[in-house]
Each structure stands twice: as C-alpha cells, then as structure tokens.
Design a protein around this motif. Sequence first.
Motif, PDB file in Angstrom:
ATOM      1  N   GLU A   1     -54.992  32.487  24.669  1.00  0.00           N
ATOM      2  CA  GLU A   1     -53.938  31.520  24.370  1.00  0.00           C
ATOM      3  C   GLU A   1     -54.429  30.086  24.599  1.00  0.00           C
ATOM      4  OE1 GLU A   1     -49.791  32.152  23.516  1.00  0.00           O
ATOM      5  OE2 GLU A   1     -51.649  32.278  22.362  1.00  0.00           O
TER       6      GLU A   1
ATOM      7  N   GLU B   1     -47.021  21.251  18.205  1.00  0.00           N
ATOM      8  CA  GLU B   1     -46.033  22.094  18.897  1.00  0.00           C
ATOM      9  C   GLU B   1     -46.623  23.468  19.209  1.00  0.00           C
ATOM     10  OE1 GLU B   1     -42.363  22.341  16.671  1.00  0.00           O
ATOM     11  OE2 GLU B   1     -42.178  20.157  16.597  1.00  0.00           O
TER      12      GLU B   1
ATOM     13  N   ASN C   1     -49.186  23.090  22.045  1.00  0.00           N
ATOM     14  CA  ASN C   1     -48.567  22.919  23.359  1.00  0.00           C
ATOM     15  C   ASN C   1     -47.948  24.210  23.874  1.00  0.00           C
ATOM     16  OD1 ASN C   1     -49.284  20.206  23.519  1.00  0.00           O
ATOM     17  ND2 ASN C   1     -47.398  19.510  22.549  1.00  0.00           N
ATOM     18  N   GLU C   2     -47.288  24.947  22.984  1.00  0.00           N
ATOM     19  CA  GLU C   2     -46.672  26.206  23.406  1.00  0.00           C
ATOM     20  C   GLU C   2     -47.731  27.247  23.758  1.00  0.00           C
ATOM     21  OE1 GLU C   2     -43.773  27.225  20.412  1.00  0.00           O
ATOM     22  OE2 GLU C   2     -42.311  25.824  21.253  1.00  0.00           O
ATOM     23  N   SER C   3     -48.835  27.255  23.033  1.00  0.00           N
ATOM     24  CA  SER C   3     -49.917  28.198  23.339  1.00  0.00           C
ATOM     25  C   SER C   3     -50.512  27.900  24.720  1.00  0.00           C
ATOM     26  CB  SER C   3     -51.017  28.123  22.270  1.00  0.00           C
ATOM     27  OG  SER C   3     -50.516  28.550  21.020  1.00  0.00           O
TER      28      SER C   3
ATOM     29  N   LYS D   1     -48.904  26.479  27.154  1.00  0.00           N
ATOM     30  CA  LYS D   1     -47.860  26.889  28.105  1.00  0.00           C
ATOM     31  C   LYS D   1     -47.941  28.403  28.341  1.00  0.00           C
ATOM     32  CE  LYS D   1     -43.690  27.570  26.678  1.00  0.00           C
ATOM     33  NZ  LYS D   1     -42.391  27.348  26.011  1.00  0.00           N
ATOM     34  N   HIS D   2     -48.118  29.168  27.268  1.00  0.00           N
ATOM     35  CA  HIS D   2     -48.247  30.632  27.394  1.00  0.00           C
ATOM     36  C   HIS D   2     -49.468  30.994  28.238  1.00  0.00           C
ATOM     37  CE1 HIS D   2     -46.061  31.025  23.247  1.00  0.00           C
ATOM     38  NE2 HIS D   2     -45.275  30.558  24.202  1.00  0.00           N
TER      39      HIS D   2
ATOM     40  N   ASN E   1     -39.449  34.945  26.104  1.00  0.00           N
ATOM     41  CA  ASN E   1     -39.605  33.605  25.523  1.00  0.00           C
ATOM     42  C   ASN E   1     -40.930  33.460  24.776  1.00  0.00           C
ATOM     43  OD1 ASN E   1     -37.121  32.841  26.539  1.00  0.00           O
ATOM     44  ND2 ASN E   1     -37.964  31.882  28.376  1.00  0.00           N
ATOM     45  N   ILE E   2     -42.003  34.045  25.334  1.00  0.00           N
ATOM     46  CA  ILE E   2     -43.302  33.998  24.657  1.00  0.00           C
ATOM     47  C   ILE E   2     -43.210  34.724  23.324  1.00  0.00           C
ATOM     48  CG2 ILE E   2     -45.696  34.839  24.717  1.00  0.00           C
ATOM     49  CD1 ILE E   2     -45.686  34.260  27.743  1.00  0.00           C
TER      50      ILE E   2
ATOM     51  N   ASP F   1     -41.389  32.548  20.914  1.00  0.00           N
ATOM     52  CA  ASP F   1     -42.252  31.435  20.481  1.00  0.00           C
ATOM     53  C   ASP F   1     -43.258  31.891  19.436  1.00  0.00           C
ATOM     54  OD1 ASP F   1     -40.992  29.715  22.240  1.00  0.00           O
ATOM     55  OD2 ASP F   1     -42.602  29.746  23.739  1.00  0.00           O
ATOM     56  N   GLU F   2     -43.872  33.066  19.689  1.00  0.00           N
ATOM     57  CA  GLU F   2     -44.894  33.561  18.761  1.00  0.00           C
ATOM     58  C   GLU F   2     -44.292  33.870  17.392  1.00  0.00           C
ATOM     59  OE1 GLU F   2     -47.962  33.310  19.328  1.00  0.00           O
ATOM     60  OE2 GLU F   2     -48.111  33.191  21.496  1.00  0.00           O
TER      61      GLU F   2
ATOM     62  N   HIS G   1     -43.949  30.636  15.717  1.00  0.00           N
ATOM     63  CA  HIS G   1     -45.257  30.168  15.238  1.00  0.00           C
ATOM     64  C   HIS G   1     -45.584  30.799  13.885  1.00  0.00           C
ATOM     65  CE1 HIS G   1     -46.724  29.281  19.620  1.00  0.00           C
ATOM     66  NE2 HIS G   1     -45.698  28.545  19.258  1.00  0.00           N
TER      67      HIS G   1
END
Length: 199
Positions: A23, A48, A51-53, A55-56, A154-155, A158-159, A162
């Motif tokens: 990640e 985005e 940043n989320e990756s 965070k994961h 949540n992950i 998010d995925e 994505h």
Amino acid sequence: MFGKKDNARDNVANFLLCLSGVEEETGLLFLKLAELTENAPIKQQLLEISNESKKHAAIFKGVSEKMGFAKANAKECEKKLGVVSSTIKQISAELAKKEKLTSEELYEFISKLDSAEIEEQFMQIQAKTFQLMASEISRLYAVNFEEFEELFMNIARDEENHRIQLKNIRETLSVEQKENGDAVKVKFQNPDAWIRTNF
C-alpha cells in the motif's frame, strides 16, 4: 495463507506488514502519476488515491504491530503477494523514467492498473477477509482483533471507490483522446479550413 498453526499469529502479523508495504508503494505510485499529470481534476483524484493508500499502509502496519513481532522482508512479501507486488514495482520503474505524461500515456498506465484491477481489488478482498475473520482471529490468537473491524471495512470501501475513480479517469481520458483525434481528423479532412488566409 498463513502457514503452520504454531506460528500462525506471526504469519498474520507478517502478512499485514506485507500489505502495508504494497500500500505504501501504491501510494507513491499514484503520487508520481499525479506529479506527471497536467489535468487538474485527474491530478486531484490521483492524489486522493495516493493519500488513502498511505493511510491504509499505516493502518496495516499498526494492526500488524498489535498482533506481535512482524519481520516480513521484501522477498517474503513478493512471494506472498505475487503479481500484485511485481505489477506495482514494474509500473513504478516505468514511471521513474518519465518527466511528464501525455493523456495517452496516462491512459495506458491507468489501464494497466485498472483493467486487471490488480492492487485495488486485491486490497479490497484482503480487507474484507480480515473484517470477516476478526472475531475468529481474536479467539485464536488472544488479541482484540475485532477493534479493527471498522478500519478494515473502511479500507474495503476506499478500495472500491478507487476502482470507480480509476474507471472514471479512464473514461475521461478516452473521451479527451477521441475529441483530440476528431479535431485532428476534421483539420486534415478539410484543408481549406486551415490553409485559407486573409490577405
């Protein structure tokens, strides 16, 4: 997936650490794509995802540390994650040679990531699996893994987002390329329109 029962807890921790690593690499890859892209809305979406990756990656690492002493090395992770790891590394290596991306090149890179749904789908499946296994992992390994259920949910969400974003980016780039192609086609089909001068 996790090996023999006597060291299964360490294997779970190591696997989570491997997921964290991939990640982190994914976050860097999308950051690089964003840096090489001039289209502002697409750049924002890529940032985005980056940043989320990242965070994961931090979440997977944190959960891994709660499980115990994780010590996964790069070769072990590559073996466990297979094509996901190698694809991310290959695309990152190709991007490292670029100074800027045309919309056609960006479309090609996004297609490599999206058409096989390599990383996003894999991470979504892993997160959902850990979410569903949380109570069993807690019971087997005497660790409160259930406290991470919402994080994994949540992950996974998010995925999925994505994947939708990557599909939308591809469609936007496809339309942009068609419009550019049509403009060139019109220009060359009607040479009077661009040869004509006003004297």
